[in-house]
Design a protein around this motif. Structure first.
Motif, PDB file in Angstrom:
ATOM      1  N   GLU A  97       6.640   4.622   5.876  1.00 29.07           N
ATOM      2  CA  GLU A  97       7.166   3.462   6.611  1.00 29.07           C
ATOM      3  C   GLU A  97       6.931   2.152   5.862  1.00 29.07           C
ATOM      4  N   LEU A  98       6.150   2.197   4.815  1.00 23.88           N
ATOM      5  CA  LEU A  98       5.803   0.976   4.087  1.00 23.88           C
ATOM      6  C   LEU A  98       6.955   0.543   3.190  1.00 23.88           C
ATOM      7  N   ASP A  99       7.434  -0.678   3.378  1.00 23.24           N
ATOM      8  CA  ASP A  99       8.442  -1.225   2.483  1.00 23.24           C
ATOM      9  C   ASP A  99       7.874  -2.391   1.666  1.00 23.24           C
ATOM     10  N   PHE A 100       6.543  -2.473   1.633  1.00 20.26           N
ATOM     11  CA  PHE A 100       5.855  -3.480   0.834  1.00 20.26           C
ATOM     12  C   PHE A 100       4.726  -2.796   0.070  1.00 20.26           C
ATOM     13  N   VAL A 101       4.181  -3.491  -0.918  1.00 19.42           N
ATOM     14  CA  VAL A 101       3.066  -2.958  -1.687  1.00 19.42           C
ATOM     15  C   VAL A 101       1.798  -3.083  -0.857  1.00 19.42           C
ATOM     16  N   ASP A 102       1.174  -1.962  -0.571  1.00 18.85           N
ATOM     17  CA  ASP A 102      -0.039  -1.958   0.253  1.00 18.85           C
ATOM     18  C   ASP A 102      -1.245  -2.294  -0.627  1.00 18.85           C
ATOM     19  N   ILE A 103      -1.492  -3.578  -0.776  1.00 18.11           N
ATOM     20  CA  ILE A 103      -2.536  -4.045  -1.692  1.00 18.11           C
ATOM     21  C   ILE A 103      -3.933  -3.847  -1.105  1.00 18.11           C
ATOM     22  N   PRO A 104      -4.934  -3.607  -1.961  1.00 16.77           N
ATOM     23  CA  PRO A 104      -6.322  -3.617  -1.492  1.00 16.77           C
ATOM     24  C   PRO A 104      -6.727  -5.055  -1.172  1.00 16.77           C
ATOM     25  N   LEU A 105      -7.593  -5.233  -0.198  1.00 14.91           N
ATOM     26  CA  LEU A 105      -7.957  -6.593   0.224  1.00 14.91           C
ATOM     27  C   LEU A 105      -9.165  -7.148  -0.509  1.00 14.91           C
ATOM     28  N   GLY A 106      -9.989  -6.267  -1.098  1.00 12.23           N
ATOM     29  CA  GLY A 106     -11.199  -6.748  -1.753  1.00 12.23           C
ATOM     30  C   GLY A 106     -11.151  -6.747  -3.259  1.00 12.23           C
ATOM     31  N   GLU A 107     -10.043  -6.280  -3.830  1.00 13.96           N
ATOM     32  CA  GLU A 107      -9.918  -6.227  -5.286  1.00 13.96           C
ATOM     33  C   GLU A 107      -8.450  -6.269  -5.654  1.00 13.96           C
ATOM     34  N   ASP A 108      -8.147  -6.042  -6.943  1.00 12.67           N
ATOM     35  CA  ASP A 108      -6.754  -6.071  -7.400  1.00 12.67           C
ATOM     36  C   ASP A 108      -6.236  -4.666  -7.643  1.00 12.67           C
ATOM     37  N   GLN A 163       8.395 -12.114   7.017  1.00 13.67           N
ATOM     38  CA  GLN A 163       9.272 -11.138   7.668  1.00 13.67           C
ATOM     39  C   GLN A 163       8.500  -9.874   8.034  1.00 13.67           C
ATOM     40  N   ILE A 164       7.650  -9.409   7.115  1.00 16.13           N
ATOM     41  CA  ILE A 164       6.827  -8.219   7.368  1.00 16.13           C
ATOM     42  C   ILE A 164       5.874  -8.486   8.532  1.00 16.13           C
ATOM     43  N   CYS A 165       5.257  -9.654   8.520  1.00 16.36           N
ATOM     44  CA  CYS A 165       4.285  -9.985   9.565  1.00 16.36           C
ATOM     45  C   CYS A 165       4.948 -10.094  10.941  1.00 16.36           C
ATOM     46  N   ARG A 166       6.097 -10.706  11.001  1.00 15.41           N
ATOM     47  CA  ARG A 166       6.808 -10.812  12.282  1.00 15.41           C
ATOM     48  C   ARG A 166       7.255  -9.437  12.781  1.00 15.41           C
ATOM     49  N   LYS A 167       7.677  -8.608  11.856  1.00 15.68           N
ATOM     50  CA  LYS A 167       8.140  -7.263  12.216  1.00 15.68           C
ATOM     51  C   LYS A 167       7.021  -6.426  12.827  1.00 15.68           C
ATOM     52  N   HIS A 168       5.779  -6.620  12.330  1.00 16.32           N
ATOM     53  CA  HIS A 168       4.672  -5.764  12.747  1.00 16.32           C
ATOM     54  C   HIS A 168       3.591  -6.508  13.537  1.00 16.32           C
ATOM     55  N   GLY A 169       3.903  -7.736  13.950  1.00 16.49           N
ATOM     56  CA  GLY A 169       2.989  -8.479  14.804  1.00 16.49           C
ATOM     57  C   GLY A 169       1.695  -8.909  14.152  1.00 16.49           C
ATOM     58  N   VAL A 170       1.745  -9.247  12.874  1.00 21.09           N
ATOM     59  CA  VAL A 170       0.557  -9.699  12.150  1.00 21.09           C
ATOM     60  C   VAL A 170       0.437 -11.215  12.286  1.00 21.09           C
ATOM     61  N   HIS A 171      -0.755 -11.675  12.655  1.00 21.34           N
ATOM     62  CA  HIS A 171      -0.987 -13.113  12.843  1.00 21.34           C
ATOM     63  C   HIS A 171      -0.908 -13.861  11.513  1.00 21.34           C
ATOM     64  N   THR A 172      -0.317 -15.048  11.539  1.00 17.72           N
ATOM     65  CA  THR A 172      -0.205 -15.874  10.337  1.00 17.72           C
ATOM     66  C   THR A 172      -0.688 -17.289  10.633  1.00 17.72           C
ATOM     67  N   ILE A 173      -0.983 -18.018   9.568  1.00 14.91           N
ATOM     68  CA  ILE A 173      -1.349 -19.428   9.696  1.00 14.91           C
ATOM     69  C   ILE A 173      -0.528 -20.244   8.697  1.00 14.91           C
ATOM     70  N   TYR A 233      -5.816  -2.446   7.517  1.00 12.58           N
ATOM     71  CA  TYR A 233      -6.429  -3.531   8.287  1.00 12.58           C
ATOM     72  C   TYR A 233      -5.453  -4.158   9.278  1.00 12.58           C
ATOM     73  N   PHE A 234      -4.190  -4.335   8.870  1.00  9.16           N
ATOM     74  CA  PHE A 234      -3.244  -5.100   9.690  1.00  9.16           C
ATOM     75  C   PHE A 234      -2.195  -4.253  10.419  1.00  9.16           C
ATOM     76  N   THR A 235      -1.549  -3.327   9.722  1.00 11.42           N
ATOM     77  CA  THR A 235      -0.332  -2.729  10.278  1.00 11.42           C
ATOM     78  C   THR A 235      -0.455  -1.254  10.674  1.00 11.42           C
ATOM     79  N   LYS A 236      -1.285  -0.499   9.948  1.00 10.23           N
ATOM     80  CA  LYS A 236      -1.540   0.925  10.272  1.00 10.23           C
ATOM     81  C   LYS A 236      -0.254   1.743  10.342  1.00 10.23           C
ATOM     82  N   LEU A 237       0.588   1.578   9.326  1.00 13.44           N
ATOM     83  CA  LEU A 237       1.833   2.330   9.238  1.00 13.44           C
ATOM     84  C   LEU A 237       1.620   3.600   8.432  1.00 13.44           C
ATOM     85  N   LYS A 238       2.527   4.555   8.606  1.00  8.71           N
ATOM     86  CA  LYS A 238       2.527   5.733   7.756  1.00  8.71           C
ATOM     87  C   LYS A 238       3.059   5.348   6.377  1.00  8.71           C
ATOM     88  N   ASN A 239       2.655   6.082   5.354  1.00 13.58           N
ATOM     89  CA  ASN A 239       3.047   5.735   3.990  1.00 13.58           C
ATOM     90  C   ASN A 239       4.563   5.601   3.838  1.00 13.58           C
TER      91      ASN A 239
END
Length: 301
Positions: free
Chosen positions: A15-26, A160-170, A7-13
């Motif tokens: 390239e992921l240095d974070f846990v790619d969580i599902p957004l609608g469940e756990d 840090q992840i959001c700034r690196k990949h241009g993800v909007h935050t509030i 949904y947000f970053t569209k990186l290759k597997n």
């Protein structure tokens, strides 16, 4: 299944240095204190998390468990709310049981009734040993404790992840444990959102899947201590035929599976192994470092 990455970053597997969580469940995964312990010297975030949780447990044990201040202790633990923003746990729809007043009572009573805690042993100031040795505190509860206590640390990692990949935050208000002042506090952080709910990401190297460290410690003791006693006839047995296999050259080999089945102990009795086999806990931590790595998230795709 929509995930943070799709949904947000569209990186290759890779390239992921974070846990790619599902957004609608756990995701059935957990923050693992053994991985934190074993990564703390090489990863600054792991060290920060370790130190924070260590101070939290010291406060809990010293100020509430040891003097048996149950009401105050439960109030201290009542800040451990269900950390839904992490999208981890057993719940399939991100609606797991809250670490509510009932869970606070479970945690307090588990530590208060534990033999090590009663002896004022510093061992229960270590999250990985609490997970291993304290009946009533399993992977899900310990993961929730760490998430709540260190929410601000993980929020900073997320930013840090959001700034690196241009993800909007509030701006979002989050609660965490301030180890310097010994109190729960809130602060404003910047986090991404989805469907009106904020999200906190975690580094991959502190996440494990469902894992019974009780069984693994039992196996470790069976392999490295009890088998040695049987092979060297230091354990009195009517017969060792069930536990020993004789090779053609006459050498004797321990059958670890049978030893494990015969001598394994439930969680609340592991203290007997700890007392009898001194050094086994520290050795097990090193063994875990080599044999129980972080969760391979590629297996879940």
């Amino acid at each position: 299944m929509e995930t943070f990455n799709t949904y947000f970053t569209k990186l290759k597997n890779e390239e992921l240095d974070f846990v790619d969580i599902p957004l609608g469940e756990d995701l059935e995964a957990f923050i693992c204190p053994f991985l934190i312990e074993n990564k703390k010297l090489g990863a600054p975030i792991a060290l920060s998390v370790y130190e924070r949780v260590h101070q939290f447990l010291i406060k809990l044990n010293r100020d509430f468990i040891e003097p048996n201040k149950r009401n105050e202790g439960i109030n201290f633990l009542s800040h451990l709310h269900e950390p839904n923003e992490f999208h981890l746990g057993y719940s399939g729809k991100n609606k797991g049981k809250a670490v509510s007043d009932v869970r606070a009572e479970v945690i307090y009573d588990a530590l208060r009734n534990n033999t090590l805690a009663k002896q004022n042993a510093g061992i229960t100031n270590e999250a990985h040993f609490v997970l291993l040795l304290v009946k009533g505190i399993g992977q899900d509860i310990m993961s929730d404790i760490i998430a709540n206590v260190c929410r601000d640390i993980f929020a900073d990692f997320t930013l840090q992840i959001c700034r690196k990949h241009g993800v909007h935050t509030i701006s979002v208000n989050v609660e965490f444990y301030n180890a310097i002042n010994g109190i729960w506090e809130t602060k404003i952080v910047e986090l991404p959102t989805h469907s009106g709910k904020h999200i906190i990401l975690l580094p991959k190297y502190i996440i494990s899947g469902g894992r019974s460290y009780v069984n693994r410690y039992n196996w470790f003791v069976a392999s490295n201590y009890i088998s040695f006693e049987i092979l060297n006839r230091k354990k009195v047995l009517s017969t060792d035929r069930k536990f020993i296999f004789k090779l053609k050259n006459g050498a004797r080999k321990a059958i670890i599976k049978e030893i494990y089945k015969a001598y394994r102990k439930p969680k609340d009795e592991l203290i007997e192994f700890v007392k009898k086999y001194r050094g086994s806990l520290d050795e097990f931590v090193w063994y875990a470092k080599e044999n129980y790595p972080e969760l391979n998230l590629d297996d879940l795709r």
